[in-house]
Motif scaffolding. Structure first.
Motif, PDB file in Angstrom:
ATOM      1  N   PRO A  87       0.829  -1.208   0.000  1.00 22.38           N
ATOM      2  CA  PRO A  87       0.000   0.000   0.000  1.00 22.38           C
ATOM      3  C   PRO A  87       0.863   1.257   0.000  1.00 22.38           C
ATOM      4  O   PRO A  87       1.928   1.295   0.603  1.00 22.38           O
ATOM      5  CB  PRO A  87      -0.790  -0.099   1.306  1.00 22.38           C
ATOM      6  N   ARG A  88       0.381   2.272  -0.698  1.00 26.84           N
ATOM      7  CA  ARG A  88       1.087   3.555  -0.744  1.00 26.84           C
ATOM      8  C   ARG A  88       0.081   4.663  -1.038  1.00 26.84           C
ATOM      9  O   ARG A  88      -1.016   4.399  -1.512  1.00 26.84           O
ATOM     10  CB  ARG A  88       2.231   3.531  -1.747  1.00 26.84           C
ATOM     11  N   PRO A  89       0.450   5.888  -0.765  1.00 24.70           N
ATOM     12  CA  PRO A  89      -0.522   6.979  -0.861  1.00 24.70           C
ATOM     13  C   PRO A  89      -0.931   7.339  -2.283  1.00 24.70           C
ATOM     14  O   PRO A  89      -2.046   7.796  -2.498  1.00 24.70           O
ATOM     15  CB  PRO A  89       0.167   8.156  -0.186  1.00 24.70           C
ATOM     16  N   CYS A  90      -0.054   7.105  -3.256  1.00 28.97           N
ATOM     17  CA  CYS A  90      -0.326   7.556  -4.625  1.00 28.97           C
ATOM     18  C   CYS A  90      -0.321   6.366  -5.583  1.00 28.97           C
ATOM     19  O   CYS A  90       0.556   5.501  -5.501  1.00 28.97           O
ATOM     20  CB  CYS A  90       0.744   8.569  -5.028  1.00 28.97           C
ATOM     21  N   CYS A  91      -1.272   6.354  -6.508  1.00 30.02           N
ATOM     22  CA  CYS A  91      -1.328   5.301  -7.522  1.00 30.02           C
ATOM     23  C   CYS A  91      -0.151   5.453  -8.486  1.00 30.02           C
ATOM     24  O   CYS A  91       0.048   6.523  -9.049  1.00 30.02           O
ATOM     25  CB  CYS A  91      -2.647   5.393  -8.283  1.00 30.02           C
ATOM     26  N   PRO A  92       0.633   4.388  -8.697  1.00 29.87           N
ATOM     27  CA  PRO A  92       1.755   4.478  -9.625  1.00 29.87           C
ATOM     28  C   PRO A  92       1.312   4.510 -11.094  1.00 29.87           C
ATOM     29  O   PRO A  92       2.114   4.800 -11.973  1.00 29.87           O
ATOM     30  CB  PRO A  92       2.577   3.223  -9.321  1.00 29.87           C
ATOM     31  N   HIS A  93       0.031   4.229 -11.351  1.00 31.67           N
ATOM     32  CA  HIS A  93      -0.465   4.191 -12.730  1.00 31.67           C
ATOM     33  C   HIS A  93      -1.040   5.535 -13.180  1.00 31.67           C
ATOM     34  O   HIS A  93      -0.736   6.000 -14.267  1.00 31.67           O
ATOM     35  CB  HIS A  93      -1.520   3.089 -12.881  1.00 31.67           C
ATOM     36  N   CYS A  94      -1.881   6.151 -12.323  1.00 33.18           N
ATOM     37  CA  CYS A  94      -2.551   7.397 -12.735  1.00 33.18           C
ATOM     38  C   CYS A  94      -2.242   8.580 -11.818  1.00 33.18           C
ATOM     39  O   CYS A  94      -2.725   9.672 -12.043  1.00 33.18           O
ATOM     40  CB  CYS A  94      -4.062   7.175 -12.843  1.00 33.18           C
ATOM     41  N   ARG A  95      -1.500   8.332 -10.746  1.00 26.14           N
ATOM     42  CA  ARG A  95      -1.069   9.365  -9.789  1.00 26.14           C
ATOM     43  C   ARG A  95      -2.192   9.880  -8.882  1.00 26.14           C
ATOM     44  O   ARG A  95      -2.032  10.879  -8.212  1.00 26.14           O
ATOM     45  CB  ARG A  95      -0.400  10.553 -10.497  1.00 26.14           C
ATOM     46  N   SER A  96      -3.299   9.189  -8.840  1.00 32.96           N
ATOM     47  CA  SER A  96      -4.405   9.589  -7.958  1.00 32.96           C
ATOM     48  C   SER A  96      -4.050   9.272  -6.505  1.00 32.96           C
ATOM     49  O   SER A  96      -3.366   8.290  -6.216  1.00 32.96           O
ATOM     50  CB  SER A  96      -5.678   8.843  -8.335  1.00 32.96           C
ATOM     51  N   PHE A  97      -4.540  10.102  -5.605  1.00 39.93           N
ATOM     52  CA  PHE A  97      -4.365   9.860  -4.172  1.00 39.93           C
ATOM     53  C   PHE A  97      -5.606   9.219  -3.560  1.00 39.93           C
ATOM     54  O   PHE A  97      -5.667   9.011  -2.358  1.00 39.93           O
ATOM     55  CB  PHE A  97      -4.026  11.167  -3.443  1.00 39.93           C
ATOM     56  N   ASP A  98      -6.604   8.887  -4.365  1.00 36.17           N
ATOM     57  CA  ASP A  98      -7.838   8.265  -3.889  1.00 36.17           C
ATOM     58  C   ASP A  98      -7.694   6.751  -3.938  1.00 36.17           C
ATOM     59  O   ASP A  98      -7.292   6.193  -4.954  1.00 36.17           O
ATOM     60  CB  ASP A  98      -9.035   8.703  -4.743  1.00 36.17           C
ATOM     61  N   SER A  99      -8.015   6.102  -2.827  1.00 37.60           N
ATOM     62  CA  SER A  99      -7.891   4.646  -2.801  1.00 37.60           C
ATOM     63  C   SER A  99      -9.051   4.014  -2.049  1.00 37.60           C
ATOM     64  O   SER A  99      -9.779   4.671  -1.312  1.00 37.60           O
ATOM     65  CB  SER A  99      -6.568   4.222  -2.168  1.00 37.60           C
ATOM     66  N   THR A 100      -9.179   2.728  -2.268  1.00 38.38           N
ATOM     67  CA  THR A 100     -10.160   1.904  -1.585  1.00 38.38           C
ATOM     68  C   THR A 100      -9.483   0.558  -1.319  1.00 38.38           C
ATOM     69  O   THR A 100      -8.358   0.325  -1.770  1.00 38.38           O
ATOM     70  CB  THR A 100     -11.443   1.757  -2.437  1.00 38.38           C
ATOM     71  N   TRP A 101     -10.162  -0.320  -0.584  1.00 40.48           N
ATOM     72  CA  TRP A 101      -9.597  -1.634  -0.274  1.00 40.48           C
ATOM     73  C   TRP A 101     -10.520  -2.703  -0.816  1.00 40.48           C
ATOM     74  O   TRP A 101     -11.680  -2.797  -0.422  1.00 40.48           O
ATOM     75  CB  TRP A 101      -9.378  -1.780   1.235  1.00 40.48           C
ATOM     76  N   ARG A 102     -10.008  -3.526  -1.732  1.00 44.50           N
ATOM     77  CA  ARG A 102     -10.810  -4.545  -2.397  1.00 44.50           C
ATOM     78  C   ARG A 102     -10.557  -5.914  -1.758  1.00 44.50           C
ATOM     79  O   ARG A 102      -9.413  -6.329  -1.568  1.00 44.50           O
ATOM     80  CB  ARG A 102     -10.456  -4.592  -3.878  1.00 44.50           C
ATOM     81  N   ARG A 103     -11.661  -6.584  -1.441  1.00 43.99           N
ATOM     82  CA  ARG A 103     -11.555  -7.917  -0.831  1.00 43.99           C
ATOM     83  C   ARG A 103     -11.122  -8.942  -1.875  1.00 43.99           C
ATOM     84  O   ARG A 103     -11.654  -8.980  -2.982  1.00 43.99           O
ATOM     85  CB  ARG A 103     -12.891  -8.322  -0.210  1.00 43.99           C
ATOM     86  N   MET A 104     -10.162  -9.772  -1.497  1.00 45.56           N
ATOM     87  CA  MET A 104      -9.645 -10.833  -2.356  1.00 45.56           C
ATOM     88  C   MET A 104     -10.253 -12.168  -1.932  1.00 45.56           C
ATOM     89  O   MET A 104     -10.723 -12.320  -0.805  1.00 45.56           O
ATOM     90  CB  MET A 104      -8.121 -10.919  -2.243  1.00 45.56           C
TER      91      MET A 104
END
Length: 148
Positions: free
Chosen positions: A44-61
Protein backbone atom coordinates in the motif's frame (compact mmCIF):
# COMPACT_ATOMS: atom_id res chain seq x y z
CA UNK A 1 10.37 -5.69 16.10
CA UNK A 2 9.66 -9.03 17.76
CA UNK A 3 6.76 -10.18 19.86
CA UNK A 4 8.02 -11.09 23.33
CA UNK A 5 5.61 -14.03 23.62
CA UNK A 6 6.47 -15.79 20.37
CA UNK A 7 9.92 -14.47 19.49
CA UNK A 8 8.66 -13.92 15.92
CA UNK A 9 9.00 -10.77 13.91
CA UNK A 10 5.81 -8.73 13.75
CA UNK A 11 4.99 -6.09 11.16
CA UNK A 12 5.65 -2.43 11.68
CA UNK A 13 2.31 -0.86 10.81
CA UNK A 14 2.46 2.47 9.01
CA UNK A 15 -0.37 4.78 7.96
CA UNK A 16 -0.58 3.42 4.40
CA UNK A 17 -0.64 -0.24 5.46
CA UNK A 18 -2.85 0.10 8.55
CA UNK A 19 -6.08 -0.86 6.72
CA UNK A 20 -4.44 -4.08 5.45
CA UNK A 21 -3.68 -5.13 9.04
CA UNK A 22 -7.07 -4.01 10.31
CA UNK A 23 -8.82 -6.20 7.72
CA UNK A 24 -6.41 -9.07 8.48
CA UNK A 25 -7.44 -8.89 12.16
CA UNK A 26 -11.01 -9.42 10.91
CA UNK A 27 -9.93 -12.45 8.85
CA UNK A 28 -10.16 -10.63 5.52
CA UNK A 29 -7.51 -10.37 2.83
CA UNK A 30 -7.86 -6.98 1.15
CA UNK A 31 -5.60 -5.17 -1.27
CA UNK A 32 -5.43 -1.45 -1.86
CA UNK A 33 -6.98 -0.31 -5.15
CA UNK A 34 -6.95 3.04 -6.88
CA UNK A 35 -10.39 4.62 -6.68
CA UNK A 36 -9.75 6.43 -9.98
CA UNK A 37 -8.30 3.78 -12.33
CA UNK A 38 -9.14 0.62 -10.31
CA UNK A 39 -5.58 -0.75 -10.45
CA UNK A 40 -4.61 -2.90 -7.46
CA UNK A 41 -1.36 -2.10 -5.67
CA UNK A 42 0.76 -3.77 -3.04
CA UNK A 43 2.47 -2.75 -0.90
CA UNK A 44 0.00 0.00 0.00
CA UNK A 45 1.09 3.55 -0.74
CA UNK A 46 -0.52 6.98 -0.86
CA UNK A 47 -0.33 7.56 -4.63
CA UNK A 48 -1.33 5.30 -7.52
CA UNK A 49 1.76 4.48 -9.63
CA UNK A 50 -0.47 4.19 -12.73
CA UNK A 51 -2.55 7.40 -12.73
CA UNK A 52 -1.07 9.36 -9.79
CA UNK A 53 -4.40 9.59 -7.96
CA UNK A 54 -4.36 9.86 -4.17
CA UNK A 55 -7.84 8.27 -3.89
CA UNK A 56 -7.89 4.65 -2.80
CA UNK A 57 -10.16 1.90 -1.58
CA UNK A 58 -9.60 -1.63 -0.27
CA UNK A 59 -10.81 -4.55 -2.40
CA UNK A 60 -11.55 -7.92 -0.83
CA UNK A 61 -9.64 -10.83 -2.36
CA UNK A 62 -10.76 -14.47 -2.51
CA UNK A 63 -7.74 -15.51 -0.43
CA UNK A 64 -6.66 -18.04 -3.02
CA UNK A 65 -3.32 -18.10 -4.76
CA UNK A 66 -0.40 -20.23 -5.79
CA UNK A 67 3.12 -20.62 -4.51
CA UNK A 68 5.25 -18.41 -6.74
CA UNK A 69 8.49 -19.17 -4.90
CA UNK A 70 9.67 -20.62 -1.60
CA UNK A 71 12.77 -21.14 0.49
CA UNK A 72 13.73 -23.22 3.51
CA UNK A 73 15.81 -20.83 5.65
CA UNK A 74 19.10 -22.10 6.99
CA UNK A 75 20.89 -21.17 10.23
CA UNK A 76 21.80 -18.82 11.68
CA UNK A 77 18.22 -17.89 12.46
CA UNK A 78 16.60 -15.69 15.09
CA UNK A 79 15.99 -17.75 18.26
CA UNK A 80 12.18 -17.96 17.88
CA UNK A 81 12.59 -19.27 14.35
CA UNK A 82 15.58 -21.55 14.99
CA UNK A 83 13.43 -23.64 17.33
CA UNK A 84 11.08 -24.47 14.43
CA UNK A 85 13.63 -25.14 11.67
CA UNK A 86 13.22 -26.47 9.09
CA UNK A 87 10.29 -24.30 8.06
CA UNK A 88 9.31 -22.56 4.86
CA UNK A 89 8.98 -18.98 3.72
CA UNK A 90 6.82 -18.58 0.61
CA UNK A 91 5.89 -15.94 -1.91
CA UNK A 92 2.25 -16.36 -2.94
CA UNK A 93 0.82 -14.92 -6.13
CA UNK A 94 -2.84 -14.01 -5.62
CA UNK A 95 -5.37 -15.68 -7.94
CA UNK A 96 -7.43 -12.46 -8.09
CA UNK A 97 -4.41 -10.32 -8.92
CA UNK A 98 -1.44 -12.27 -10.34
CA UNK A 99 0.83 -9.23 -10.16
CA UNK A 100 0.29 -9.02 -6.37
CA UNK A 101 2.54 -11.28 -4.29
CA UNK A 102 2.52 -11.72 -0.52
CA UNK A 103 5.11 -13.35 1.72
CA UNK A 104 4.24 -15.83 4.46
CA UNK A 105 4.50 -19.45 5.54
CA UNK A 106 2.62 -22.59 4.48
CA UNK A 107 1.26 -24.29 7.61
CA UNK A 108 -1.05 -27.22 8.36
CA UNK A 109 -3.57 -25.02 10.23
CA UNK A 110 -3.76 -21.28 11.03
CA UNK A 111 -2.16 -21.62 14.47
CA UNK A 112 0.11 -24.57 13.64
CA UNK A 113 3.88 -24.30 14.06
CA UNK A 114 5.86 -22.95 11.13
CA UNK A 115 7.36 -26.41 10.58
CA UNK A 116 3.98 -28.18 10.44
CA UNK A 117 4.16 -28.90 6.68
CA UNK A 118 6.68 -31.36 5.30
CA UNK A 119 8.94 -29.37 2.93
CA UNK A 120 8.62 -32.20 0.37
CA UNK A 121 4.95 -31.19 -0.10
CA UNK A 122 5.87 -27.72 -1.35
CA UNK A 123 6.19 -26.94 -5.04
CA UNK A 124 6.07 -23.84 -7.18
CA UNK A 125 2.54 -23.49 -8.55
CA UNK A 126 0.86 -25.36 -5.66
CA UNK A 127 -2.56 -23.86 -4.87
CA UNK A 128 -2.97 -22.28 -1.45
CA UNK A 129 -5.56 -20.31 0.49
CA UNK A 130 -5.07 -17.70 3.16
CA UNK A 131 -5.63 -18.17 6.88
CA UNK A 132 -4.88 -15.66 9.60
CA UNK A 133 -3.20 -16.14 12.95
CA UNK A 134 -2.62 -13.83 15.90
CA UNK A 135 0.99 -12.67 15.89
CA UNK A 136 0.89 -10.73 19.15
CA UNK A 137 -0.19 -7.26 20.06
CA UNK A 138 -3.56 -7.65 18.32
CA UNK A 139 -1.92 -8.14 14.90
CA UNK A 140 -3.06 -11.02 12.68
CA UNK A 141 -0.73 -12.18 9.93
CA UNK A 142 -1.61 -14.12 6.79
CA UNK A 143 -0.43 -17.69 6.54
CA UNK A 144 -1.15 -20.15 3.77
CA UNK A 145 -2.79 -23.57 3.70
CA UNK A 146 -2.20 -26.03 0.86
CA UNK A 147 -5.33 -26.71 -1.19
CA UNK A 148 -6.11 -30.27 -2.18
Amino acid sequence: MTDSDTGYLTPVIDEDGAPFWSYAAQGQLRVQACASCNELRFPPRPCCPHCRSFDSTWRRMSGRGRIWSYVLPHPPLLPGYAEQAPYNAVVVELADAPHIRLVGNVVAAPDAPLNSVDPARLRVGAPVRVAFTEAGGGVAVPRWLLER
